[in-house]
Scaffold this active site. Structure first.
Site, PDB file in Angstrom:
ATOM      1  N   GLU A 183     -12.230   3.627   4.065  1.00 53.02           N
ATOM      2  CA  GLU A 183     -11.259   4.128   5.199  1.00 53.02           C
ATOM      3  C   GLU A 183     -11.441   5.660   5.590  1.00 53.02           C
ATOM      4  O   GLU A 183     -10.314   6.255   5.211  1.00 53.02           O
ATOM      5  CB  GLU A 183      -9.980   3.515   4.995  1.00 53.02           C
ATOM      6  CG  GLU A 183      -8.988   3.510   6.094  1.00 53.02           C
ATOM      7  CD  GLU A 183      -7.801   2.701   5.908  1.00 53.02           C
ATOM      8  OE1 GLU A 183      -7.859   1.445   5.761  1.00 53.02           O
ATOM      9  OE2 GLU A 183      -6.585   3.243   5.684  1.00 53.02           O
ATOM     10  N   GLU A 223       0.813  -1.187  -0.088  1.00 56.90           N
ATOM     11  CA  GLU A 223      -0.185   0.025  -0.127  1.00 56.90           C
ATOM     12  C   GLU A 223       0.765   1.270   0.072  1.00 56.90           C
ATOM     13  O   GLU A 223       1.509   1.623   0.887  1.00 56.90           O
ATOM     14  CB  GLU A 223      -0.893   0.067   1.165  1.00 56.90           C
ATOM     15  CG  GLU A 223      -1.634   1.394   1.188  1.00 56.90           C
ATOM     16  CD  GLU A 223      -2.617   1.506   2.559  1.00 56.90           C
ATOM     17  OE1 GLU A 223      -3.661   2.155   2.330  1.00 56.90           O
ATOM     18  OE2 GLU A 223      -2.487   0.680   3.319  1.00 56.90           O
TER      19      GLU A 223
END
EC number: 5.3.1.22
Length: 259
Positions: free
Chosen positions: A237, A139
């Site tokens: 998120e 990520e």
């Protein structure tokens, strides 16, 4: 086919309390059947597993601690142990994806050299991922607002490591919020890297609030993901800007169902 929303239990459903088990229950009551969390370290896996099973919620990702400075080779053995533990814990919870960050970079080493060393670290976890049947998702996160000093600040950083490792067990977590904050064009990033994308996460910018609270055109963003062929869940998120997480996510859930 509609996109399904996955909710991050660390950021959202705080109104249900501190326990992730209670947030799982709240997410399920709001109609969400997929969830994500950060590290499993120090968590009661048996209790979390019961909560997930009792409420019919599937956990789709956990996080290996992203603070390890992978550009230092003497951290790599500990990183392999960390990844194995995170992967084994994930499997206990019915999850087969582990998010991996790069940790911080340093100003005294060329970027290409740092990425090469991180690629060595990631290559070292491939046998573990293969053995356990899990996927490591690299990520990139923004360094401008949320993660100052991180090495994977641009999508291409993680992509270069993924290509260097060249394993189907190592893929890309594309977080559209981080990409936008870093000044990237999501249309370009998705078009270039769709073949490597395992999962997509989102939040609005500026502010990292729920989709619809900032300036991103979410109809366009979901449309480009659909057009590129992405068919997985959309992981939200974000930091909700209203007291009710379910209320905050109503807009993106309705939009995702219509794309």
């Amino acid at each position: 086919m509609a996109y399904e929303i996955s909710v991050n239990l660390e950021y959202m459903f705080h109104e249900a309390g501190e326990r992730l088990e209670d947030r799982i229950a709240a997410a399920a009551a709001a109609g969400f059947a997929k969830a994500e969390m950060f590290t499993t370290a120090g968590r009661d896996l048996a209790s979390l597993g019961r909560a997930l099973g009792d409420h019919g919620v599937a956990l789709i990702s956990v996080l290996a601690d992203p603070r390890t400075r992978l550009i230092e080779r003497d951290t790599h053995a500990a990183f392999r142990d960390l990844f194995r533990q995170a992967a084994e814990d994930a499997l206990v919870l019915g999850c087969n994806r582990v998010v991996v960050g790069s940790g911080p970079g340093v100003p005294y080493m060329k970027r290409a050299m740092q990425l090469d060393i991180v690629a060595e670290a990631v290559a070292g976890i491939v046998p573990i991922a293969q053995e356990l049947g899990v996927t490591a998702m690299l990520e990139p996160v923004n360094t401008r607002v949320d993660h100052p000093g991180v090495l994977f600040s641009q999508t291409i950083d993680a992509v270069n490591v993924i290509k260097a490792v060249n394993s189907p067990n190592v893929r890309l977590l594309y977080d559209l919020y981080h990409s936008v904050v870093e000044g990237e064009n999501p249309a370009e990033q998705v078009a270039q890297h769709i073949g490597l994308i395992e999962h997509v996460q989102i939040a609005d910018a500026p502010g990292r609030g729920e989709p619809g609270s900032g300036a991103i055109d979410w109809a366009a963003m979901l449309g480009l993901l659909r057009g590129a062929g992405y068919a997985g869940a959309i992981g939200v998120e974000c930091n909700p800007t209203v007291p009710s997480t379910a209320g905050a996510l109503e807009y993106i859930r309705e939009l995702a169902a219509s794309i």
